[in-house]
Design a protein around this motif. Structure first.
Motif, PDB file in Angstrom:
ATOM      1  N   MET A  20       0.846  -1.188   0.000  1.00 38.41           N
ATOM      2  CA  MET A  20       0.000   0.000   0.000  1.00 38.41           C
ATOM      3  C   MET A  20       0.887   1.246   0.000  1.00 38.41           C
ATOM      4  SD  MET A  20      -2.880   1.211   2.799  1.00 38.41           S
ATOM      5  CE  MET A  20      -4.124   0.036   2.264  1.00 38.41           C
ATOM      6  N   THR A  21       0.575   2.177  -0.874  1.00 36.03           N
ATOM      7  CA  THR A  21       1.313   3.434  -0.963  1.00 36.03           C
ATOM      8  C   THR A  21       1.067   4.269   0.285  1.00 36.03           C
ATOM      9  OG1 THR A  21       1.121   3.441  -3.373  1.00 36.03           O
ATOM     10  CG2 THR A  21       1.595   5.541  -2.316  1.00 36.03           C
ATOM     11  N   LYS A  22       2.146   4.822   0.839  1.00 35.61           N
ATOM     12  CA  LYS A  22       2.056   5.650   2.042  1.00 35.61           C
ATOM     13  C   LYS A  22       2.238   7.118   1.640  1.00 35.61           C
ATOM     14  CE  LYS A  22       5.281   3.197   3.948  1.00 35.61           C
ATOM     15  NZ  LYS A  22       6.290   2.650   4.890  1.00 35.61           N
ATOM     16  N   VAL A  23       1.217   7.928   1.948  1.00 36.91           N
ATOM     17  CA  VAL A  23       1.230   9.338   1.581  1.00 36.91           C
ATOM     18  C   VAL A  23       1.181  10.190   2.837  1.00 36.91           C
ATOM     19  CG1 VAL A  23       0.017  11.187   0.360  1.00 36.91           C
ATOM     20  CG2 VAL A  23       0.063   8.876  -0.608  1.00 36.91           C
ATOM     21  N   ALA A  24       2.150  11.085   2.983  1.00 34.94           N
ATOM     22  CA  ALA A  24       2.137  12.064   4.071  1.00 34.94           C
ATOM     23  C   ALA A  24       1.696  13.402   3.506  1.00 34.94           C
ATOM     24  CB  ALA A  24       3.515  12.184   4.699  1.00 34.94           C
ATOM     25  N   ILE A  25       0.682  13.985   4.113  1.00 31.07           N
ATOM     26  CA  ILE A  25       0.232  15.320   3.739  1.00 31.07           C
ATOM     27  C   ILE A  25       0.689  16.247   4.860  1.00 31.07           C
ATOM     28  CG2 ILE A  25      -1.752  16.785   3.227  1.00 31.07           C
ATOM     29  CD1 ILE A  25      -3.158  14.167   2.263  1.00 31.07           C
ATOM     30  N   ILE A  26       1.671  17.061   4.536  1.00 31.75           N
ATOM     31  CA  ILE A  26       2.334  17.923   5.512  1.00 31.75           C
ATOM     32  C   ILE A  26       2.024  19.364   5.131  1.00 31.75           C
ATOM     33  CG2 ILE A  26       4.556  18.558   6.536  1.00 31.75           C
ATOM     34  CD1 ILE A  26       3.951  15.595   6.923  1.00 31.75           C
ATOM     35  N   TYR A  27       1.354  20.094   6.019  1.00 28.02           N
ATOM     36  CA  TYR A  27       0.905  21.427   5.633  1.00 28.02           C
ATOM     37  C   TYR A  27       0.956  22.394   6.811  1.00 28.02           C
ATOM     38  CZ  TYR A  27      -3.373  20.795   8.294  1.00 28.02           C
ATOM     39  OH  TYR A  27      -4.255  20.631   9.327  1.00 28.02           O
ATOM     40  N   TYR A  28       1.096  23.658   6.474  1.00 28.31           N
ATOM     41  CA  TYR A  28       0.886  24.727   7.453  1.00 28.31           C
ATOM     42  C   TYR A  28      -0.335  25.509   7.016  1.00 28.31           C
ATOM     43  CZ  TYR A  28       0.907  29.040   9.934  1.00 28.31           C
ATOM     44  OH  TYR A  28       0.482  30.097  10.701  1.00 28.31           O
ATOM     45  N   SER A  29      -1.174  25.869   7.976  1.00 26.81           N
ATOM     46  CA  SER A  29      -2.342  26.704   7.700  1.00 26.81           C
ATOM     47  C   SER A  29      -2.506  27.685   8.842  1.00 26.81           C
ATOM     48  CB  SER A  29      -3.600  25.837   7.570  1.00 26.81           C
ATOM     49  OG  SER A  29      -4.739  26.635   7.312  1.00 26.81           O
ATOM     50  N   SER A  30      -2.734  28.943   8.496  1.00 25.63           N
ATOM     51  CA  SER A  30      -2.999  29.920   9.551  1.00 25.63           C
ATOM     52  C   SER A  30      -4.509  30.070   9.748  1.00 25.63           C
ATOM     53  CB  SER A  30      -2.345  31.272   9.235  1.00 25.63           C
ATOM     54  OG  SER A  30      -2.707  31.730   7.957  1.00 25.63           O
ATOM     55  N   THR A  31      -5.240  30.402   8.699  1.00 25.70           N
ATOM     56  CA  THR A  31      -6.664  30.708   8.864  1.00 25.70           C
ATOM     57  C   THR A  31      -7.605  29.583   8.446  1.00 25.70           C
ATOM     58  OG1 THR A  31      -6.673  31.838   6.734  1.00 25.70           O
ATOM     59  CG2 THR A  31      -6.287  33.195   8.697  1.00 25.70           C
ATOM     60  N   GLY A  32      -7.052  28.407   8.139  1.00 30.53           N
ATOM     61  CA  GLY A  32      -7.895  27.243   7.915  1.00 30.53           C
ATOM     62  C   GLY A  32      -8.072  26.795   6.487  1.00 30.53           C
TER      63      GLY A  32
ATOM     64  N   GLY B 101      -5.737  25.971   4.281  1.00 30.99           N
ATOM     65  CA  GLY B 101      -4.852  24.826   4.076  1.00 30.99           C
ATOM     66  C   GLY B 101      -5.344  23.589   4.797  1.00 30.99           C
ATOM     67  N   THR B 102      -5.940  23.775   5.963  1.00 29.47           N
ATOM     68  CA  THR B 102      -6.494  22.637   6.710  1.00 29.47           C
ATOM     69  C   THR B 102      -7.595  21.969   5.905  1.00 29.47           C
ATOM     70  OG1 THR B 102      -5.963  23.695   8.834  1.00 29.47           O
ATOM     71  CG2 THR B 102      -7.614  21.934   8.862  1.00 29.47           C
ATOM     72  N   ASP B 103      -8.504  22.775   5.361  1.00 31.00           N
ATOM     73  CA  ASP B 103      -9.603  22.226   4.554  1.00 31.00           C
ATOM     74  C   ASP B 103      -9.072  21.510   3.312  1.00 31.00           C
ATOM     75  OD1 ASP B 103     -11.359  23.321   6.378  1.00 31.00           O
ATOM     76  OD2 ASP B 103     -11.875  25.050   5.135  1.00 31.00           O
ATOM     77  N   MET B 104      -8.088  22.110   2.667  1.00 25.99           N
ATOM     78  CA  MET B 104      -7.519  21.503   1.461  1.00 25.99           C
ATOM     79  C   MET B 104      -6.799  20.204   1.798  1.00 25.99           C
ATOM     80  SD  MET B 104      -6.164  24.994  -0.383  1.00 25.99           S
ATOM     81  CE  MET B 104      -5.733  24.299  -1.997  1.00 25.99           C
TER      82      MET B 104
END
Length: 198
Positions: free
Chosen positions: A1-13, A15-18
Protein backbone atom coordinates in the motif's frame (compact mmCIF):
# COMPACT_ATOMS: atom_id res chain seq x y z
CA UNK A 1 0.00 0.00 0.00
CA UNK A 2 1.31 3.43 -0.96
CA UNK A 3 2.06 5.65 2.04
CA UNK A 4 1.23 9.34 1.58
CA UNK A 5 2.14 12.06 4.07
CA UNK A 6 0.23 15.32 3.74
CA UNK A 7 2.33 17.92 5.51
CA UNK A 8 0.90 21.43 5.63
CA UNK A 9 0.89 24.73 7.45
CA UNK A 10 -2.34 26.70 7.70
CA UNK A 11 -3.00 29.92 9.55
CA UNK A 12 -6.66 30.71 8.86
CA UNK A 13 -7.89 27.24 7.92
CA UNK A 14 -7.83 27.19 4.11
CA UNK A 15 -4.85 24.83 4.08
CA UNK A 16 -6.49 22.64 6.71
CA UNK A 17 -9.60 22.23 4.55
CA UNK A 18 -7.52 21.50 1.46
CA UNK A 19 -5.32 19.00 3.30
CA UNK A 20 -8.33 17.15 4.66
CA UNK A 21 -9.78 16.87 1.15
CA UNK A 22 -6.46 15.56 -0.19
CA UNK A 23 -6.33 12.97 2.60
CA UNK A 24 -9.83 11.75 1.77
CA UNK A 25 -9.04 11.47 -1.94
CA UNK A 26 -5.73 9.68 -1.34
CA UNK A 27 -7.42 7.17 0.96
CA UNK A 28 -10.14 6.58 -1.64
CA UNK A 29 -7.34 5.90 -4.15
CA UNK A 30 -6.02 3.15 -1.86
CA UNK A 31 -3.24 4.92 0.03
CA UNK A 32 -2.40 4.86 3.71
CA UNK A 33 -2.37 8.53 4.75
CA UNK A 34 -0.73 10.56 7.49
CA UNK A 35 -2.26 14.02 7.76
CA UNK A 36 0.05 16.31 9.74
CA UNK A 37 -0.06 20.05 10.34
CA UNK A 38 3.07 22.09 10.89
CA UNK A 39 2.95 23.52 14.39
CA UNK A 40 2.33 27.23 14.79
CA UNK A 41 5.44 29.21 15.66
CA UNK A 42 3.70 32.54 16.26
CA UNK A 43 2.37 33.37 19.72
CA UNK A 44 -1.46 33.14 19.85
CA UNK A 45 -1.53 36.62 21.36
CA UNK A 46 -0.13 37.93 18.07
CA UNK A 47 -3.15 36.78 16.06
CA UNK A 48 -5.82 37.08 18.79
CA UNK A 49 -7.60 39.77 16.75
CA UNK A 50 -7.92 37.41 13.75
CA UNK A 51 -10.89 35.09 14.45
CA UNK A 52 -10.12 32.67 11.59
CA UNK A 53 -6.48 32.25 12.62
CA UNK A 54 -7.45 31.76 16.27
CA UNK A 55 -10.14 29.23 15.34
CA UNK A 56 -7.78 27.19 13.14
CA UNK A 57 -5.12 27.27 15.86
CA UNK A 58 -7.58 25.98 18.46
CA UNK A 59 -8.88 23.29 16.09
CA UNK A 60 -5.43 21.91 15.23
CA UNK A 61 -3.12 22.63 18.20
CA UNK A 62 -3.70 19.25 19.87
CA UNK A 63 -3.50 17.19 16.66
CA UNK A 64 -0.24 15.37 15.84
CA UNK A 65 2.25 17.87 14.44
CA UNK A 66 4.47 17.07 11.48
CA UNK A 67 7.96 15.72 12.10
CA UNK A 68 10.75 14.58 9.83
CA UNK A 69 9.78 11.00 10.66
CA UNK A 70 6.56 11.51 8.70
CA UNK A 71 8.57 12.21 5.55
CA UNK A 72 10.86 9.22 6.17
CA UNK A 73 7.78 6.99 6.59
CA UNK A 74 6.15 8.18 3.37
CA UNK A 75 6.50 7.02 -0.22
CA UNK A 76 4.94 10.31 -1.32
CA UNK A 77 4.63 13.72 0.33
CA UNK A 78 2.14 16.45 -0.49
CA UNK A 79 3.23 19.78 0.97
CA UNK A 80 0.91 22.71 1.60
CA UNK A 81 1.41 26.31 2.69
CA UNK A 82 -0.25 29.66 2.23
CA UNK A 83 1.49 32.13 -0.03
CA UNK A 84 3.31 34.89 1.81
CA UNK A 85 4.78 37.54 -0.47
CA UNK A 86 5.20 34.95 -3.27
CA UNK A 87 6.90 32.46 -0.94
CA UNK A 88 5.95 29.72 1.52
CA UNK A 89 4.94 30.92 4.98
CA UNK A 90 7.78 31.24 7.50
CA UNK A 91 6.31 28.42 9.62
CA UNK A 92 6.53 26.08 6.63
CA UNK A 93 10.04 27.25 5.80
CA UNK A 94 11.19 26.69 9.40
CA UNK A 95 9.94 23.10 9.19
CA UNK A 96 11.83 22.54 5.93
CA UNK A 97 14.97 24.13 7.38
CA UNK A 98 14.89 21.61 10.24
CA UNK A 99 15.11 18.67 7.81
CA UNK A 100 18.82 19.18 7.08
CA UNK A 101 19.93 16.07 8.95
CA UNK A 102 17.50 13.80 7.10
CA UNK A 103 18.50 15.43 3.80
CA UNK A 104 22.20 14.79 4.56
CA UNK A 105 21.41 11.12 5.21
CA UNK A 106 19.53 10.83 1.90
CA UNK A 107 16.28 9.99 3.66
CA UNK A 108 14.22 12.54 1.72
CA UNK A 109 15.33 11.34 -1.72
CA UNK A 110 13.49 9.13 -4.21
CA UNK A 111 10.03 10.01 -2.94
CA UNK A 112 7.20 11.58 -4.91
CA UNK A 113 6.37 15.19 -3.99
CA UNK A 114 3.49 17.50 -4.91
CA UNK A 115 2.20 20.75 -3.42
CA UNK A 116 -0.76 23.06 -2.82
CA UNK A 117 -1.20 26.65 -1.69
CA UNK A 118 -3.67 29.50 -1.23
CA UNK A 119 -3.62 33.27 -1.38
CA UNK A 120 -6.12 36.07 -1.08
CA UNK A 121 -5.89 37.09 -4.73
CA UNK A 122 -5.63 35.25 -8.02
CA UNK A 123 -2.21 36.74 -8.72
CA UNK A 124 -0.90 36.62 -5.17
CA UNK A 125 2.17 34.51 -5.91
CA UNK A 126 0.62 31.03 -5.92
CA UNK A 127 2.69 29.67 -8.80
CA UNK A 128 5.87 31.19 -7.40
CA UNK A 129 5.20 29.55 -4.02
CA UNK A 130 4.71 26.15 -5.65
CA UNK A 131 7.90 26.57 -7.67
CA UNK A 132 9.85 27.45 -4.52
CA UNK A 133 8.60 24.30 -2.82
CA UNK A 134 9.70 22.24 -5.80
CA UNK A 135 13.14 23.87 -5.74
CA UNK A 136 13.51 22.59 -2.18
CA UNK A 137 12.33 19.15 -3.30
CA UNK A 138 15.00 19.13 -6.01
CA UNK A 139 17.62 19.53 -3.28
CA UNK A 140 16.11 16.50 -1.56
CA UNK A 141 16.45 14.39 -4.69
CA UNK A 142 12.68 14.08 -4.80
CA UNK A 143 10.49 13.14 -7.75
CA UNK A 144 8.11 15.97 -8.54
CA UNK A 145 4.66 14.86 -9.70
CA UNK A 146 2.51 17.81 -10.66
CA UNK A 147 -1.05 17.43 -11.91
CA UNK A 148 -0.07 19.13 -15.17
CA UNK A 149 -2.87 19.36 -17.70
CA UNK A 150 -3.55 15.63 -17.46
CA UNK A 151 -7.34 15.90 -17.25
CA UNK A 152 -9.95 18.28 -18.67
CA UNK A 153 -10.70 19.59 -15.16
CA UNK A 154 -7.22 21.10 -15.01
CA UNK A 155 -8.25 23.52 -17.75
CA UNK A 156 -10.94 24.77 -15.35
CA UNK A 157 -8.76 25.44 -12.30
CA UNK A 158 -5.89 26.33 -14.64
CA UNK A 159 -2.94 25.39 -12.44
CA UNK A 160 -0.62 22.68 -13.82
CA UNK A 161 1.91 23.11 -10.98
CA UNK A 162 -0.24 21.88 -8.10
CA UNK A 163 -3.48 23.09 -6.56
CA UNK A 164 -4.16 26.65 -5.47
CA UNK A 165 -7.15 28.32 -3.88
CA UNK A 166 -8.10 31.98 -4.00
CA UNK A 167 -9.62 32.96 -0.66
CA UNK A 168 -10.78 36.42 -1.69
CA UNK A 169 -10.95 39.47 0.56
CA UNK A 170 -13.83 37.85 2.46
CA UNK A 171 -11.41 35.03 3.41
CA UNK A 172 -13.88 32.26 2.56
CA UNK A 173 -13.00 28.77 3.77
CA UNK A 174 -15.46 27.03 1.46
CA UNK A 175 -13.71 25.14 -1.31
CA UNK A 176 -15.28 25.68 -4.72
CA UNK A 177 -15.96 22.68 -6.96
CA UNK A 178 -13.07 23.38 -9.33
CA UNK A 179 -10.64 23.29 -6.39
CA UNK A 180 -12.23 20.13 -4.97
CA UNK A 181 -11.86 18.44 -8.35
CA UNK A 182 -8.24 19.61 -8.63
CA UNK A 183 -7.39 18.34 -5.13
CA UNK A 184 -8.98 14.96 -5.84
CA UNK A 185 -7.15 14.67 -9.16
CA UNK A 186 -3.77 15.56 -7.67
CA UNK A 187 -4.14 13.11 -4.78
CA UNK A 188 -5.14 10.28 -7.12
CA UNK A 189 -2.32 11.10 -9.54
CA UNK A 190 0.25 11.11 -6.72
CA UNK A 191 -0.96 7.70 -5.51
CA UNK A 192 -1.05 6.27 -9.04
CA UNK A 193 2.43 7.47 -10.03
CA UNK A 194 3.96 6.46 -6.67
CA UNK A 195 2.48 2.99 -7.02
CA UNK A 196 3.99 2.64 -10.50
CA UNK A 197 7.41 3.73 -9.24
CA UNK A 198 7.25 1.21 -6.41
Amino acid sequence: MTKVAIIYYSSTGHGTDMAERLAKAAEEAGAEVRLRHIAETVSPETFASNPAWSANYEATKDLPAATGDDLVWADAVIFGTPTRFSSPASQFQAFIDALGGLWAEGKLANKVYAAFTSSQTAHGGQETTLHKIYQMVMHFGGIIVTPGFTAPLKFVDGNPYGVSKVTGPENKNEIDQATVDALDHMAKRVVEVTSKLA
